[in-house]
Structure formats: structure tokens, C-alpha cells
Design a protein around this motif. Sequence first.
Motif, PDB file in Angstrom:
ATOM      1  N   GLN A 142      10.500  -1.274  -5.493  1.00 40.92           N
ATOM      2  CA  GLN A 142      10.248  -0.650  -4.271  1.00 40.92           C
ATOM      3  C   GLN A 142      11.301  -0.696  -3.379  1.00 40.92           C
ATOM      4  OE1 GLN A 142       7.632   1.292  -5.101  1.00 40.92           O
ATOM      5  NE2 GLN A 142       6.870   1.301  -3.096  1.00 40.92           N
ATOM      6  N   GLU A 161       4.072   4.992   0.171  1.00 45.11           N
ATOM      7  CA  GLU A 161       3.663   3.480  -0.045  1.00 45.11           C
ATOM      8  C   GLU A 161       4.592   2.582  -0.171  1.00 45.11           C
ATOM      9  OE1 GLU A 161       0.621   2.440  -0.178  1.00 45.11           O
ATOM     10  OE2 GLU A 161      -0.805   4.090  -0.354  1.00 45.11           O
ATOM     11  N   ASN A 164       4.246  -1.151  -1.149  1.00 41.33           N
ATOM     12  CA  ASN A 164       3.310  -1.502  -2.410  1.00 41.33           C
ATOM     13  C   ASN A 164       4.050  -2.770  -3.286  1.00 41.33           C
ATOM     14  OD1 ASN A 164       1.129  -1.378  -4.189  1.00 41.33           O
ATOM     15  ND2 ASN A 164       2.353   0.210  -5.611  1.00 41.33           N
ATOM     16  N   SER A 191       3.301   7.009   4.258  1.00 44.66           N
ATOM     17  CA  SER A 191       2.017   6.689   4.038  1.00 44.66           C
ATOM     18  C   SER A 191       1.738   5.415   3.205  1.00 44.66           C
ATOM     19  CB  SER A 191       1.520   7.859   2.815  1.00 44.66           C
ATOM     20  OG  SER A 191       2.060   7.406   1.584  1.00 44.66           O
ATOM     21  N   SER A 192       0.604   4.845   3.791  1.00 42.53           N
ATOM     22  CA  SER A 192      -0.010   3.571   3.204  1.00 42.53           C
ATOM     23  C   SER A 192      -1.314   3.328   3.397  1.00 42.53           C
ATOM     24  CB  SER A 192       1.118   2.497   4.121  1.00 42.53           C
ATOM     25  OG  SER A 192       0.617   0.922   3.311  1.00 42.53           O
ATOM     26  N   HIS A 193      -1.829   2.414   2.283  1.00 40.35           N
ATOM     27  CA  HIS A 193      -3.153   2.285   2.397  1.00 40.35           C
ATOM     28  C   HIS A 193      -3.338   0.951   3.030  1.00 40.35           C
ATOM     29  CE1 HIS A 193      -1.889  -0.053  -1.360  1.00 40.35           C
ATOM     30  NE2 HIS A 193      -2.886  -0.611  -1.235  1.00 40.35           N
ATOM     31  N   LEU A 198       0.648  -0.992   8.558  1.00 37.66           N
ATOM     32  CA  LEU A 198       1.067   0.275   9.246  1.00 37.66           C
ATOM     33  C   LEU A 198       0.776   0.418  10.481  1.00 37.66           C
ATOM     34  CD1 LEU A 198       2.127   2.966   7.762  1.00 37.66           C
ATOM     35  CD2 LEU A 198      -0.329   3.901   8.058  1.00 37.66           C
TER      36      LEU A 198
END
Length: 320
Positions: A142, A161, A164, A191-193, A198
Amino acid sequence: MEKKWDSLAVETIALTKTYKGKAAVNHLNLQVREGTIYGFIGRNGAGKSTTLKMLCGLAKPVSGEIRLFGKPVSDPLVARRIGCLIESAGLYPKMTARQNMLMKAKCMGLSDEKSVDRILDRTGLSNTGSKQTKLFSMGMKQRLGIALALLGNPDLLILDEPINGLDPEGVREIRQLIFSLNEEGKTFLISSHILGELSKISTHYGIIKDGNLVEQVSKQELERSCADYYQIEVDDVKRALPLIEEHIDNIRTEVQDNRTIRIYGLAEGAMLNQILVENRIQVYASGFHHMDLEEYFLARMDNSHSDDSQSVKKGNGKNV
């Protein structure tokens, strides 16, 4: 004071992408202002990656328009202003980090090896030496993906992400890198979960559900919406609400359902509970709460802020 930005780094107009007749992205109107860190939030399958792929030219929309820095995404001059990491970095597994960087730099027409070394240093990969990327951990891959995205000194970084697989120390380092690059004027669409992370870096948010943009909100607006509140559950909201408003000044109340009231601006709850009990209103539960990004996001996803919800205002506050 909230920062003001004059121009848009990203603008989509009715952007739509379908797969097998189903809309993965549906008439999306996204706006990312220059100089901001825009957190793109949505559940798996909501359309985040598809949107980012279209912005990077990796997927073609069926309709709608994409403008980057005021120009069509197809403009070759625009492409040089964008760095992307979508899903996972495309790496040559038998090459080192530096060899991967030099390969991409050559494909981009870049020949400054010092720039490659500076980027590797900034992303924490300067000491990987002769280690082949097939032996890298997910977190290291990453980091290398972000390093590749930084080649050419882009003005806009689109990262899907990006943290990640990173350990806590790696997450902190990437966060500091994003802050540093943003201070230099770079715009981020991320974007990120991992909503907690975030929320530490984003200046603006966009929430997507089932391919539709639910809301765009600044950090300041979100913080106002996520103010501390006192929540109380009673047996009779219709009797409790007038009593609360009669006895307590400078508060704002919201009726959530037939037994739950949220109270904003309340300093302590003991007196309130006593008033209700003395008036023979049963109190089932009470306590102070703070809505964080995750709770706000889940509420928007579950449509809990519907048009049918009742909201009552007292004092000068505004309804959320």
C-alpha cells in the motif's frame, strides 16, 4: 474559521455507470474543492471504487460528465495532474520498490531518480533495498502504491483504501504524509471503510449509498450535527416534552420516536430526571451521548433522519 476554496478539483455531473442493467453509480453529482481532503464513505458495493475508477479513466461512464480542474477527464494535460491508487497497486513482483518506481517514472517520461528516492523516503520505503515486492506485506504494498501515485508531483491524489493493511504506526505515518502534502496544496479524494481514521484527516465528506450520493458535508457542518446531547427514554413523550421546555432554558429538543427525546445544550441531567419523576413520568433510560462519524454515517445509511421524524426547537438553536 472554515477555509474557502474558489475552484473545484473534481466535479461530476449526473455521472452514471451500469453493470448488466443495474446502476453501480447513479446520476452522481460530486464536488471536491481544491486544497481539501475529501473522505468518500460508503458500504462495500456502494459505488465508491467504481466512481474513483471513472475519475481516473479506468472505467467509462454510460452517461454524465467528469471535470477535473475545470477540464474534461479526457484532456491529456489533466491526466498529468492526477495520481491514483485504486484497490491495489499494480506491481512487478520480482522488482524492488525502487525498480517499480523507476519503471513507472520511465513510462511517464520522467527521468529524475532523485525524485524517486525522495518519494520512497517520504513513504517509508527507502530502506527496502533489494527486497522484491512479492515479499512485501500488504501494508508495504500500500505504501508503494501511494509512492507510485506521487510520481510526477500530481495536484490531485485519488486513493482507494490507502491505509488498508497498515499497522498503527504505518497508519500514523500515512496520515502525517497526507497532512504534509495537503499543506503543500495537494487535494485528496480518499475512500476508506475505517471511519475513525478518515475522521482524523478529512476536511469534507461525501456519503454514497447504492450508487446515489446521500450527502456532502464539511467537517465543520458534521461537527455541528454531531453535537453532544442528552437522551432520555420515557413512558409519555407528549407529557414529558412540555415539562422539559417549561423548566429548562436555552436547550433544543428532538423527538426521535414515541418514547425517546434528545436534548441539546443541557449541562447535567439529574434535575431533569427529578422533574419528570415528580410529575409521575417514568424514566426508562437517560444519559449523555456524542455522535461520532461512524454513528452519523450509519444513521444516514439507515435513513434514520427521515422527513417523518419530529423535531422540536427551543431557544435559538437550529434543527439538525
